[in-house]
Design a protein around this motif. Structure first.
Motif, mmCIF file in Angstrom:
data_model
loop_
_atom_site.group_PDB
_atom_site.id
_atom_site.type_symbol
_atom_site.label_atom_id
_atom_site.label_comp_id
_atom_site.label_asym_id
_atom_site.label_seq_id
_atom_site.Cartn_x
_atom_site.Cartn_y
_atom_site.Cartn_z
ATOM 1 N N THR A 83 -1.550 -11.184 -6.444
ATOM 2 C CA THR A 83 -2.397 -10.084 -6.016
ATOM 3 C C THR A 83 -3.415 -9.681 -7.066
ATOM 4 O O THR A 83 -3.230 -9.939 -8.256
ATOM 5 C CB THR A 83 -1.516 -8.860 -5.669
ATOM 6 N N GLU A 128 2.754 -7.703 0.810
ATOM 7 C CA GLU A 128 1.554 -7.073 0.285
ATOM 8 C C GLU A 128 1.801 -5.592 0.007
ATOM 9 O O GLU A 128 2.555 -4.934 0.703
ATOM 10 C CB GLU A 128 0.395 -7.211 1.275
ATOM 11 N N GLN A 151 4.317 -11.412 -5.076
ATOM 12 C CA GLN A 151 2.969 -11.268 -4.562
ATOM 13 C C GLN A 151 2.005 -11.854 -5.586
ATOM 14 O O GLN A 151 2.182 -11.665 -6.784
ATOM 15 C CB GLN A 151 2.664 -9.773 -4.330
#
Length: 595
Positions: A214, A162, A212
């Motif tokens: 995201t 993250e 990721q």
């Protein structure tokens, strides 16, 4: 509480007693027998309520659409001739023994099987909209796509890491969403437009392969394939060249289509940016459309027709043709309609020629512009376009960008039209490709400066480093986009990992060392510590799933999207906040409610 999902009740359960939970999709009273179509996320099953169980039957009489129900019953075969081949449960039904209303429902504002709902109604009542079978299918496919992406990247050694949501505002091509800091007066965080800088830092940190899934945020004008907050499949690798990165990512998309959709994508074509613009006027061409541009700039330099000769002789001008096979049968009204359409893209008009008889040359052509073209130009138009009897040729003449935008949009509109489909100008297939060798820079006529086409950390092609000083417009980048059916699925590049090359890019962009230090200092500092060669790519998950579901908008694959005015009709966001909150943030509104 339940033994099976409604949509999974099948012949395999014949004779068994099942407990089901779901919503009343439809209730039908057939003179003494009540049928309820019970729905959950997996689909529908037919429930039969007979009056021989008076208490249960009385409850069934009061059931209405969207009541939440618990059903206990026995699975039996449907009577011959009543099967529904479109359902997994289509050959069976459940004879109800117990019925409990877990929760009644007020009358819904719309029927869930109504296909003519306005988007405003759907987004205002999004919770109910999400109950609709198509929306359930869309979001379940989105889930499967995300899972297949994770599986593939895990198998290839990628690590999910993250990166921050509250970060520093940096120039990345769109306006940032800013978040005021309560602790630091007058200071702001920015929501990330992408994790670009952080994923490069992770490569410097030695994580080698990062990914990721995201959220990213861009405060920009919206359209069918954009949202202010969107989901990105973000990937970065070290020690791989651009061809190796593309092969790895192509493998991922192929795997996702195969496992989530059951589709084998065909071979990817590869086009340079220059070729894509020359042939299609777009850096994300829809290859399903069987139409291409014909270059005529050189031919039109000495014609009397100033509409053509002007752009042909100006710097940055272009004259191109788009031949429409069989287009000669189009009416003048249809041509006028296309003329108005291209004006949306900056074109002043749309010249055209109908080809009635190629063998007759000029005499076989029908057009108000032919009289203004000399014989050599007419010959070249017919030869280069490959015109045949019955064809229609459209022309674009203006600055290259206007021609590319207008004719490119016209190409897609004609190809996707009923005419295009019936005349073999459109193939309903999956048409993936890579567009490569993008320019490093584009010139801003208003700002009188060069801007980065992708971002300032994109690496130039080997041997192009010196062009950044002498001829920035000729400098190509190690940049690439994956395109599918006219949509950009993802884009990326090999990054700059050497300080001297980065300095040349900043110089070409007129970014001073002081400005670079202020905006990107944390990255530039990190690159000094043995930064590895690295590169990556980011995919738009929303766009990918939109294409896979063949939805009209990415709003149909996002659970709680914003409107084109960046509003949430469900929650009423954005909304005003009280004065106390503003004071805590040291913010005063100049004119909160302008007239």
């Amino acid at each position: 509480m339940r033994t099976s999902y409604c949509g999974q009740v099948s012949e395999a359960l014949l004779g068994q007693t099942v407990t089901l939970m779901g919503w009343a999709h439809r209730r039908r009273d057939h003179g003494g027998v009540i049928f309820i179509d019970l729905r959950d996320r997996e689909g529908l099953v037919q429930i039969v309520c007979d009056p021989d169980r008076p208490e249960m039957f009385h409850t069934a009489e009061g059931v209405r659409n969207e009541f939440c129900l618990k059903i206990v019953g026995k699975v039996r075969a449907r009577p011959a001739g009543t099967e529904n081949a479109n359902l997994t449960s289509g050959k069976v039904e459940v004879l109800c023994q117990e019925l409990e209303v877990l929760n009644p429902s007020v009358t819904p504002p719309f029927q869930l099987d109504d296909d003519n709902l306005s988007e405003t109604v759907r987004l205002t009542h999004r919770v109910l909209d999400l109950r609709r079978p198509q929306m359930q299918k869309n979001l379940m496919l989105r889930y499967r796509v995300a899972m297949e992406v994770r599986k593939y990247l895990d198998e290839h050694g990628f690590v999910d890491i993250e990166t921050p949501m509250l970060t520093k505002s940096t120039p990345e091509g769109a306006r940032d969403y800013l978040v005021p800091s309560r602790v630091h007066d007058g200071m702001f965080f920015a929501l990330p437009q992408s994790p670009q800088l952080f994923k490069q830092l992770l490569m410097v940190a030695g994580f080698d392969r990062y990914y990721q899934i995201t959220k990213c945020f861009r405060d920009e004008d919206l359209r069918a394939d954009r949202q202010p907050e969107f989901t990105q499949i973000d990937v970065e690798t070290s020690f791989l060249g651009e061809e190796e990165i593309r092969a790895l990512m192509e493998g991922m998309i192929r795997t996702v289509f195969r496992k989530a959709l059951g589709v084998e994508l065909p071979a990817y074509q590869q086009l340079s940016y220059a070729e894509a613009m020359r042939r299609y006027g777009s850096d994300k061409p829809d290859l399903r459309v069987r139409l291409e541009f014909t270059e005529l700039t050189d031919v039109m330099k000495d014609v009397e027709f100033k509409v053509f000769s002007g752009p042909a002789t100006m710097k940055g001008g272009r004259v191109a043709a788009l031949r429409i096979p069989g287009g000669g049968e189009m009416s003048r009204g249809e041509i006028d309609g296309y003329t108005e359409f291209v004006k949306i893209y900056g074109a002043k008009g749309l010249a055209w020629i109908k080809v009635n008889d190629v063998a007759k040359g000029r005499e076989g052509l029908q057009s108000p512009i032919v009289k203004n073209l000399h014989d050599a130009a007419v010959v070249q138009i017919l030869e280069r376009t490959g015109a045949a009897n019955g064809d229609l040729i459209f022309f674009g003449a203006d600055k290259a960008k206007v021609v590319n935008d207008a004719l490119g949009a016209l190409r897609v509109k004609v190809g996707h039209s009923e005419f295009g489909r019936t005349h073999g100008l459109f193939d309903d297939v999956w048409a993936p490709l890579w567009v490569v060798d993008f320019p490093m820079f584009e010139y801003d006529d208003e700002g009188k400066r060069w801007n980065a086409v992708h971002h300032p950390f994109t690496s130039p092609k080997d041997g192009h480093e010196d062009l950044m000083d002498s001829d920035p417009g000729a400098c190509l980048a190690k940049a690439y986009d994956m395109v599918l059916n006219g949509w950009e699925l993802g884009g990326g590049s090999v990054r700059i990992h050497r300080a001297e090359v980065q300095s040349k890019v900043f110089k070409a962009l007129a970014i001073s060392p002081e400005e670079a230090k202020l905006k990107f200092g944390f990255l530039l500092d990190a690159l000094q510590y043995g930064a590895p060669p690295h590169g990556g790519l980011a995919f738009g998950l929303d766009r990918l799933v939109t294409l896979m579901t063949r939805a009209e908008s990415i709003r149909d694959v996002i659970a709680f999207p914003k409107t084109q005015r960046a509003q949430c009709l469900l929650t009423g966001a954005p909304s005003a906040v009280d004065e106390l909150q503003l004071r805590e943030l040291h913010i005063r509104l100049r004119n909160p409610h302008p007239a």
